[in-house]
Design a protein around this motif. Structure first.
Motif, PDB file in Angstrom:
ATOM      1  N   ARG A 104      -5.728  12.450  11.500  1.00 54.84           N
ATOM      2  CA  ARG A 104      -4.792  11.272  11.520  1.00 54.84           C
ATOM      3  C   ARG A 104      -3.897  10.959  10.659  1.00 54.84           C
ATOM      4  NH1 ARG A 104      -9.770   7.160  13.410  1.00 54.84           N
ATOM      5  NH2 ARG A 104     -10.595   8.403  15.378  1.00 54.84           N
ATOM      6  N   PRO A 105      -2.599  10.382  11.289  1.00 51.02           N
ATOM      7  CA  PRO A 105      -1.560  10.075  10.021  1.00 51.02           C
ATOM      8  C   PRO A 105      -2.194   8.822   9.273  1.00 51.02           C
ATOM      9  CG  PRO A 105      -1.026   9.058  12.088  1.00 51.02           C
ATOM     10  CD  PRO A 105      -2.381   9.978  12.521  1.00 51.02           C
ATOM     11  N   PRO A 106      -1.779   8.771   8.028  1.00 51.37           N
ATOM     12  CA  PRO A 106      -2.407   7.657   7.043  1.00 51.37           C
ATOM     13  C   PRO A 106      -1.954   6.394   7.680  1.00 51.37           C
ATOM     14  CG  PRO A 106      -0.662   8.891   6.008  1.00 51.37           C
ATOM     15  CD  PRO A 106      -0.989   9.574   7.206  1.00 51.37           C
ATOM     16  N   ARG A 107      -2.665   5.461   7.523  1.00 50.13           N
ATOM     17  CA  ARG A 107      -2.509   4.179   7.834  1.00 50.13           C
ATOM     18  C   ARG A 107      -1.120   3.408   7.214  1.00 50.13           C
ATOM     19  NH1 ARG A 107      -3.861  -1.214   6.341  1.00 50.13           N
ATOM     20  NH2 ARG A 107      -4.314  -2.736   8.270  1.00 50.13           N
ATOM     21  N   ALA A 145       4.922   0.613   2.116  1.00 49.95           N
ATOM     22  CA  ALA A 145       5.528   1.871   2.792  1.00 49.95           C
ATOM     23  C   ALA A 145       6.718   1.662   3.615  1.00 49.95           C
ATOM     24  CB  ALA A 145       4.528   2.882   3.187  1.00 49.95           C
ATOM     25  N   ILE A 146       6.575   0.652   4.376  1.00 46.96           N
ATOM     26  CA  ILE A 146       7.550   0.278   5.556  1.00 46.96           C
ATOM     27  C   ILE A 146       8.866  -0.283   4.774  1.00 46.96           C
ATOM     28  CG2 ILE A 146       8.334  -1.523   7.288  1.00 46.96           C
ATOM     29  CD1 ILE A 146       5.172  -1.066   8.086  1.00 46.96           C
ATOM     30  N   LEU A 147       8.675  -0.993   3.844  1.00 52.04           N
ATOM     31  CA  LEU A 147       9.779  -1.566   2.998  1.00 52.04           C
ATOM     32  C   LEU A 147      10.561  -0.463   2.343  1.00 52.04           C
ATOM     33  CD1 LEU A 147       8.097  -4.977   1.611  1.00 52.04           C
ATOM     34  CD2 LEU A 147       9.546  -4.563   4.059  1.00 52.04           C
ATOM     35  N   GLU A 148       9.757   0.363   1.722  1.00 52.81           N
ATOM     36  CA  GLU A 148      10.350   1.511   0.859  1.00 52.81           C
ATOM     37  C   GLU A 148      11.051   2.297   2.019  1.00 52.81           C
ATOM     38  OE1 GLU A 148       7.214   3.349  -0.909  1.00 52.81           O
ATOM     39  OE2 GLU A 148       7.070   1.874  -2.615  1.00 52.81           O
ATOM     40  N   ALA A 149      10.626   2.737   3.145  1.00 56.90           N
ATOM     41  CA  ALA A 149      11.393   3.366   4.116  1.00 56.90           C
ATOM     42  C   ALA A 149      12.540   2.850   4.623  1.00 56.90           C
ATOM     43  CB  ALA A 149      10.470   4.029   5.123  1.00 56.90           C
ATOM     44  N   PRO A 209       6.897   3.326  16.884  1.00 54.37           N
ATOM     45  CA  PRO A 209       7.561   2.150  16.675  1.00 54.37           C
ATOM     46  C   PRO A 209       6.718   0.805  16.613  1.00 54.37           C
ATOM     47  CG  PRO A 209       8.942   3.437  18.041  1.00 54.37           C
ATOM     48  CD  PRO A 209       7.739   4.051  17.786  1.00 54.37           C
ATOM     49  N   MET A 210       5.926   0.718  17.994  1.00 56.97           N
ATOM     50  CA  MET A 210       5.028  -0.495  17.820  1.00 56.97           C
ATOM     51  C   MET A 210       4.016  -0.601  16.559  1.00 56.97           C
ATOM     52  SD  MET A 210       5.875  -1.743  20.680  1.00 56.97           S
ATOM     53  CE  MET A 210       4.488  -2.883  20.702  1.00 56.97           C
ATOM     54  N   THR A 211       3.930   0.565  15.966  1.00 57.76           N
ATOM     55  CA  THR A 211       2.941   0.150  14.857  1.00 57.76           C
ATOM     56  C   THR A 211       3.548  -0.604  13.906  1.00 57.76           C
ATOM     57  OG1 THR A 211       1.911   2.462  15.241  1.00 57.76           O
ATOM     58  CG2 THR A 211       1.562   1.364  13.229  1.00 57.76           C
ATOM     59  N   LEU A 212       4.810  -0.601  13.817  1.00 60.33           N
ATOM     60  CA  LEU A 212       5.653  -1.516  12.732  1.00 60.33           C
ATOM     61  C   LEU A 212       5.454  -2.886  13.038  1.00 60.33           C
ATOM     62  CD1 LEU A 212       8.832   0.683  12.649  1.00 60.33           C
ATOM     63  CD2 LEU A 212       6.730   0.843  11.240  1.00 60.33           C
ATOM     64  N   TYR A 213       5.296  -3.404  14.539  1.00 58.86           N
ATOM     65  CA  TYR A 213       5.169  -4.698  14.689  1.00 58.86           C
ATOM     66  C   TYR A 213       3.854  -5.470  14.363  1.00 58.86           C
ATOM     67  CZ  TYR A 213       9.419  -3.848  17.470  1.00 58.86           C
ATOM     68  OH  TYR A 213      10.553  -3.564  17.800  1.00 58.86           O
ATOM     69  N   TYR A 214       2.902  -4.557  13.822  1.00 60.41           N
ATOM     70  CA  TYR A 214       1.777  -5.212  13.221  1.00 60.41           C
ATOM     71  C   TYR A 214       2.038  -5.845  11.746  1.00 60.41           C
ATOM     72  CZ  TYR A 214      -1.256  -2.783  16.475  1.00 60.41           C
ATOM     73  OH  TYR A 214      -1.819  -2.663  17.746  1.00 60.41           O
ATOM     74  N   HIS A 215       3.058  -5.475  11.327  1.00 62.92           N
ATOM     75  CA  HIS A 215       3.472  -5.938   9.963  1.00 62.92           C
ATOM     76  C   HIS A 215       4.909  -6.884   9.871  1.00 62.92           C
ATOM     77  CE1 HIS A 215       0.733  -2.805   7.919  1.00 62.92           C
ATOM     78  NE2 HIS A 215       1.052  -2.239   8.902  1.00 62.92           N
ATOM     79  N   VAL A 216       5.821  -6.403  10.735  1.00 58.95           N
ATOM     80  CA  VAL A 216       7.062  -7.353  10.910  1.00 58.95           C
ATOM     81  C   VAL A 216       7.588  -7.627  12.399  1.00 58.95           C
ATOM     82  CG1 VAL A 216       8.003  -6.459   8.767  1.00 58.95           C
ATOM     83  CG2 VAL A 216       8.428  -5.348  10.671  1.00 58.95           C
ATOM     84  N   LEU A 236      13.206   3.767  11.834  1.00 60.42           N
ATOM     85  CA  LEU A 236      12.221   3.553  10.928  1.00 60.42           C
ATOM     86  C   LEU A 236      11.011   4.234  11.103  1.00 60.42           C
ATOM     87  CD1 LEU A 236      11.248   2.075   8.366  1.00 60.42           C
ATOM     88  CD2 LEU A 236      10.976   0.068   9.170  1.00 60.42           C
ATOM     89  N   ALA A 237      10.541   4.086  12.404  1.00 57.58           N
ATOM     90  CA  ALA A 237       9.296   4.705  12.499  1.00 57.58           C
ATOM     91  C   ALA A 237       9.367   6.329  12.522  1.00 57.58           C
ATOM     92  CB  ALA A 237       9.091   4.345  14.235  1.00 57.58           C
ATOM     93  N   GLN A 238      10.690   6.877  12.973  1.00 56.71           N
ATOM     94  CA  GLN A 238      10.896   8.165  12.698  1.00 56.71           C
ATOM     95  C   GLN A 238      10.990   8.630  11.318  1.00 56.71           C
ATOM     96  OE1 GLN A 238      14.921   9.403  13.579  1.00 56.71           O
ATOM     97  NE2 GLN A 238      14.545  11.380  14.256  1.00 56.71           N
TER      98      GLN A 238
END
Length: 219
Positions: free
Chosen positions: A11-14, A19-23, A49-56, A41-43
């Motif tokens: 599985r990819p790391p959580r 990490a999102i802000l750095e990318a 992409p939907m994973t990002l919406y848990y954070h922003v 950003l997801a790429q």
């Protein structure tokens, strides 16, 4: 019999907000805010992409968070006590910090997003103008005039950097073709046009503008 795979193997790391802000910052610095999207950003992160919406919540919140992180990383130096010198120092520092983060200039010029941690620049500039002798309303005008100069100058640099090449620009070609009979002043500068425009004169320009604003009385 094959051994049971370890829990979570493959599985990819959580993803973390850090990490999102750095990318996002990497994309903003290399490609600009127009190229930043949740899909892009997801790429970059190898995620959905939907994973990002848990954070922003959306792109605006993402930009705000990255700008806030950048603002928090800027150290606050000891400033001159003289209000004129302090105003020049803060304005020059603001210019120089933004010149290293040109994507922020594009974001600020295109909307009403602002990083709260960067407001000390505004506070110091208005306070310096008040201490010099101007009422708060005039001090705000002085700050905004300086701000417009900074944004305008840096936006021109952004656009120029993107189209810069070894081929002379249209403006440079036009100036090079001017004749002394019709445009004597421009013609006298034509052979140094590129060199003169390439000079970094932001501190000189800020100083001249600030001196004029501080010495002028309100209409």
């Amino acid at each position: 019999m094959a051994q049971e795979r370890a829990k979570g193997a493959g599985r990819p790391p959580r993803l973390t907000l850090e990490a999102i802000l750095e990318a996002a910052d990497r994309i903003l610095r290399s490609e600009g805010p127009d190229k930043l999207s949740m899909r892009r950003l997801a790429q970059e992160l190898g995620s959905a992409p939907m994973t990002l919406y848990y954070h922003v919540r959306d792109k605006d919140e993402l930009l705000l968070r990255v700008m806030e992180e950048q603002a928090r990383s800027i150290p606050r130096p000891e400033l001159p006590k003289d209000p004129r010198e302090r105003l020049i120092a803060v304005a020059a520092m603001l210019y120089e910090q933004l010149s290293e983060r040109l994507w922020i200039v594009e974001v600020l010029a295109g909307g009403d997003l602002i990083a709260p941690s960067a407001l000390w620049f505004v506070e110091e500039m208005i306070d310096a103008a008040v201490e010099y002798g101007h009422p708060p309303e005039r001090a705000l005008f002085i700050y905004r005039s300086i701000w417009f100069y900074i944004v305008g100058d840096l936006m021109i640099r952004v656009k120029g950097a993107r189209r810069r090449s070894s081929i002379p620009s249209y403006e440079e070609s036009v100036v090079a073709g001017l004749r002394a009979g019709t445009h004597p002043r421009l013609a006298s500068l034509a052979d140094r046009w590129i060199e003169l425009n390439a000079r970094d004169t932001h501190r000189e320009g800020l100083t001249a503008i600030i001196d004029g604003l501080l010495r002028a009385t309100a209409p």
